[in-house]
Design an enzyme around this catalytic site. Sequence first.
Site, PDB file in Angstrom:
ATOM      1  N   GLU A   1       7.128   2.754  -4.916  1.00 23.46           N
ATOM      2  CA  GLU A   1       8.587   2.570  -4.993  1.00 23.46           C
ATOM      3  C   GLU A   1       9.000   2.234  -6.428  1.00 23.46           C
ATOM      4  O   GLU A   1      10.030   2.703  -6.915  1.00 23.46           O
ATOM      5  CB  GLU A   1       9.034   1.484  -4.013  1.00 23.46           C
ATOM      6  CG  GLU A   1       8.865   1.939  -2.564  1.00 23.46           C
ATOM      7  CD  GLU A   1       9.624   1.094  -1.548  1.00 23.46           C
ATOM      8  OE1 GLU A   1       9.633  -0.143  -1.696  1.00 23.46           O
ATOM      9  OE2 GLU A   1      10.207   1.683  -0.615  1.00 23.46           O
TER      10      GLU A   1
ATOM     11  N   ALA B   1       8.295  -7.197   5.722  1.00 26.49           N
ATOM     12  CA  ALA B   1       9.547  -7.945   5.888  1.00 26.49           C
ATOM     13  C   ALA B   1       9.982  -7.939   7.352  1.00 26.49           C
ATOM     14  O   ALA B   1      10.421  -8.954   7.886  1.00 26.49           O
ATOM     15  CB  ALA B   1      10.621  -7.324   5.008  1.00 26.49           C
ATOM     16  N   GLN B   2       9.826  -6.786   8.018  1.00 26.14           N
ATOM     17  CA  GLN B   2      10.305  -6.725   9.405  1.00 26.14           C
ATOM     18  C   GLN B   2       9.513  -7.665  10.316  1.00 26.14           C
ATOM     19  O   GLN B   2      10.071  -8.276  11.225  1.00 26.14           O
ATOM     20  CB  GLN B   2      10.306  -5.290   9.953  1.00 26.14           C
ATOM     21  CG  GLN B   2       8.996  -4.546   9.846  1.00 26.14           C
ATOM     22  CD  GLN B   2       9.035  -3.159  10.535  1.00 26.14           C
ATOM     23  OE1 GLN B   2       9.462  -3.044  11.664  1.00 26.14           O
ATOM     24  NE2 GLN B   2       8.600  -2.131   9.832  1.00 26.14           N
TER      25      GLN B   2
ATOM     26  N   LYS C   1      16.672   3.984   4.730  1.00 29.88           N
ATOM     27  CA  LYS C   1      16.226   2.751   4.068  1.00 29.88           C
ATOM     28  C   LYS C   1      17.440   1.877   3.731  1.00 29.88           C
ATOM     29  O   LYS C   1      17.427   0.667   3.926  1.00 29.88           O
ATOM     30  CB  LYS C   1      15.411   3.093   2.818  1.00 29.88           C
ATOM     31  CG  LYS C   1      14.889   1.861   2.135  1.00 29.88           C
ATOM     32  CD  LYS C   1      13.507   1.924   1.591  1.00 29.88           C
ATOM     33  CE  LYS C   1      13.136   0.469   1.285  1.00 29.88           C
ATOM     34  NZ  LYS C   1      12.075   0.210   0.489  1.00 29.88           N
TER      35      LYS C   1
HETATM   36  P1  NAD Z   1      -1.043  -2.769  -0.801  1.00 29.04           P
HETATM   37  O1  NAD Z   1      -2.240  -3.611  -0.594  1.00 29.04           O
HETATM   38  O2  NAD Z   1      -0.408  -2.162   0.374  1.00 29.04           O
HETATM   39  O3  NAD Z   1      -1.373  -1.589  -1.846  1.00 29.04           O
HETATM   40  C1  NAD Z   1      -2.150  -1.830  -2.985  1.00 29.04           C
HETATM   41  C2  NAD Z   1      -2.788  -0.545  -3.464  1.00 29.04           C
HETATM   42  O4  NAD Z   1      -3.505  -0.825  -4.657  1.00 29.04           O
HETATM   43  C3  NAD Z   1      -3.784   0.037  -2.474  1.00 29.04           C
HETATM   44  O5  NAD Z   1      -3.503   1.401  -2.280  1.00 29.04           O
HETATM   45  C4  NAD Z   1      -5.132  -0.172  -3.152  1.00 29.04           C
HETATM   46  O6  NAD Z   1      -6.069   0.848  -2.875  1.00 29.04           O
HETATM   47  C5  NAD Z   1      -4.742  -0.164  -4.628  1.00 29.04           C
HETATM   48  N1  NAD Z   1      -5.719  -0.875  -5.462  1.00 29.04           N
HETATM   49  C6  NAD Z   1      -6.420  -1.981  -5.159  1.00 29.04           C
HETATM   50  N2  NAD Z   1      -7.252  -2.303  -6.180  1.00 29.04           N
HETATM   51  C7  NAD Z   1      -7.067  -1.380  -7.153  1.00 29.04           C
HETATM   52  C8  NAD Z   1      -7.614  -1.185  -8.445  1.00 29.04           C
HETATM   53  N3  NAD Z   1      -8.566  -1.984  -8.940  1.00 29.04           N
HETATM   54  N4  NAD Z   1      -7.161  -0.146  -9.182  1.00 29.04           N
HETATM   55  C9  NAD Z   1      -6.213   0.685  -8.703  1.00 29.04           C
HETATM   56  N5  NAD Z   1      -5.665   0.545  -7.468  1.00 29.04           N
HETATM   57  C10 NAD Z   1      -6.078  -0.477  -6.710  1.00 29.04           C
HETATM   58  O7  NAD Z   1      -0.006  -3.697  -1.618  1.00 29.04           O
HETATM   59  P2  NAD Z   1       1.592  -3.535  -1.748  1.00 29.04           P
HETATM   60  O8  NAD Z   1       1.976  -2.132  -2.015  1.00 29.04           O
HETATM   61  O9  NAD Z   1       2.010  -4.575  -2.716  1.00 29.04           O
HETATM   62  O10 NAD Z   1       2.122  -3.914  -0.298  1.00 29.04           O
HETATM   63  C11 NAD Z   1       1.888  -5.248   0.233  1.00 29.04           C
HETATM   64  C12 NAD Z   1       2.489  -5.350   1.619  1.00 29.04           C
HETATM   65  O11 NAD Z   1       3.911  -5.292   1.521  1.00 29.04           O
HETATM   66  C13 NAD Z   1       2.068  -4.216   2.536  1.00 29.04           C
HETATM   67  O12 NAD Z   1       1.848  -4.727   3.819  1.00 29.04           O
HETATM   68  C14 NAD Z   1       3.243  -3.298   2.530  1.00 29.04           C
HETATM   69  O13 NAD Z   1       3.379  -2.606   3.773  1.00 29.04           O
HETATM   70  C15 NAD Z   1       4.416  -4.237   2.295  1.00 29.04           C
HETATM   71  N6  NAD Z   1       5.490  -3.535   1.561  1.00 29.04           N
HETATM   72  C16 NAD Z   1       6.347  -2.754   2.287  1.00 29.04           C
HETATM   73  C17 NAD Z   1       7.332  -2.031   1.627  1.00 29.04           C
HETATM   74  C18 NAD Z   1       8.243  -1.115   2.465  1.00 29.04           C
HETATM   75  O14 NAD Z   1       8.219  -1.237   3.700  1.00 29.04           O
HETATM   76  N7  NAD Z   1       8.986  -0.200   1.856  1.00 29.04           N
HETATM   77  C19 NAD Z   1       7.472  -2.096   0.236  1.00 29.04           C
HETATM   78  C20 NAD Z   1       6.575  -2.902  -0.481  1.00 29.04           C
HETATM   79  C21 NAD Z   1       5.585  -3.613   0.192  1.00 29.04           C
END
Ligand code: NAD
Length: 392
Positions: A168, A311-312, A373
């Site tokens: 995002e 969040a949900q 969204k």
């Molecule tokens: P995440 O854990 O979902 O994603 C992190 C990503 O970083 C993974 O794909 C992982 O493989 C990658 N990664 C890990 N170590 C790495 C490395 N050394 N080098 C490169 N890549 C690496 O984290 P997030 O995106 O911050 O999300 C956290 C939570 O918040 C999740 O549960 C997500 O569903 C939620 N979230 C939801 C929304 C939405 O609904 N639109 C938006 C943001 C976050």
Amino acid sequence: MSKEILILGGGYGGLLSALSARAHLTVGEANITVVNRAGTHQIITELHRLAAGNVSEKAVALPLEKLLKGKQVNIAVGEVQSIDVEGKKVALTNGSSYRYDALVLALGSETNYFGIPGLQENSLILKSVSDANRIFVHVKERIKAYAQSKNRADATFVIGGGGLTGVELVGELADELPAICRQNGVDFTDISLYLVEAMPTILPMFSPELIQRAVTSLEKRGVEFLTSLPITEVKGQTVTLKDGRTIDTNTLVWTGGVQGNSLVANCGIEVNRGRATVTEALQSTSHPDVFLAGDCAVVFGPEGRPYPPTAQLAWQMGELVGANIAAAFKGMKMDSFQPVFSGTLASLGRKDGIGSVGETGIELRGLPASLMKKASNARYLSHINGLFTLAY
Ligand code: NAD
């Protein structure tokens, strides 16, 4: 005598716990206090837009005073220092302390750096309004610096982690960087915008078709994907990837994952990998007067897998926690947590997105996903207040 409900955290879980508890308990029955680091309730699902200057701060940082006006809920702005679950009291770093009859832990999650050398010291994160503001100011400064110095590291932007946060953010930057470049006399084709992901694909929660849709949309706007390439080390401005290649950059935003809140993990309640374990009624499995809402807890689904911290989920947990505290005070039966999943939506910039919604996972692409969204944000805002709308 009036009981004390103390809620730590004013995010989705904490705010909804407070509103729900007050809906079920009169002022004579319970005094409710929300402790939060900032005086605002932050719409963290929109931080990527603030980080690219695409939404105003006031649309994503809603004053708790206004949201809780007339609700007879006390607000204490401060940082939690320690939680004493045996003595039933909480201390803040500003010296004040609070006792409780029921405690709600809704302190969210923290960035996980996975012990990667140099990463924490040399990266920005996107967890709060101040983080988002920091990223936006930093990005503008780098482009300005590049206009003068022509130093490639100033024109190189790396997002580490291709989950929802990273994707995002990169979508928003891909939309906004061309204008920032123009304002500073920089050719956008000089800019390198990388999304580095450890796994073979970004956004694994979506179907291969939707993932490809996201990749194509972002590549068209200048994003370069480096997949199956974990970041293994960061030294100053040099980011090293698993295959040994390096990228020189003055902007690394780490979006590589989250972990439970360390205050919660270390306060003496039962935890599983740093996140509090809960009963069906969302009480701590070790301390029944402690309730949990949001990312600092782990909730297991029927197949024994933990639900992702979203969040949900936090919102729904908060609502149940408020009601269950009231039930506990009145000696009534508490309800079990039955989460409802409306799906997952990922924004890919101002006008694009993908989503999988409803129980059957109907797939959305482009404008319908973006609109959905926005509608889901509007629904949340009207739910918590009915007065606030996002200033798009
Ligand atoms: P995440 O854990 O979902 O994603 C992190 C990503 O970083 C993974 O794909 C992982 O493989 C990658 N990664 C890990 N170590 C790495 C490395 N050394 N080098 C490169 N890549 C690496 O984290 P997030 O995106 O911050 O999300 C956290 C939570 O918040 C999740 O549960 C997500 O569903 C939620 N979230 C939801 C929304 C939405 O609904 N639109 C938006 C943001 C976050």
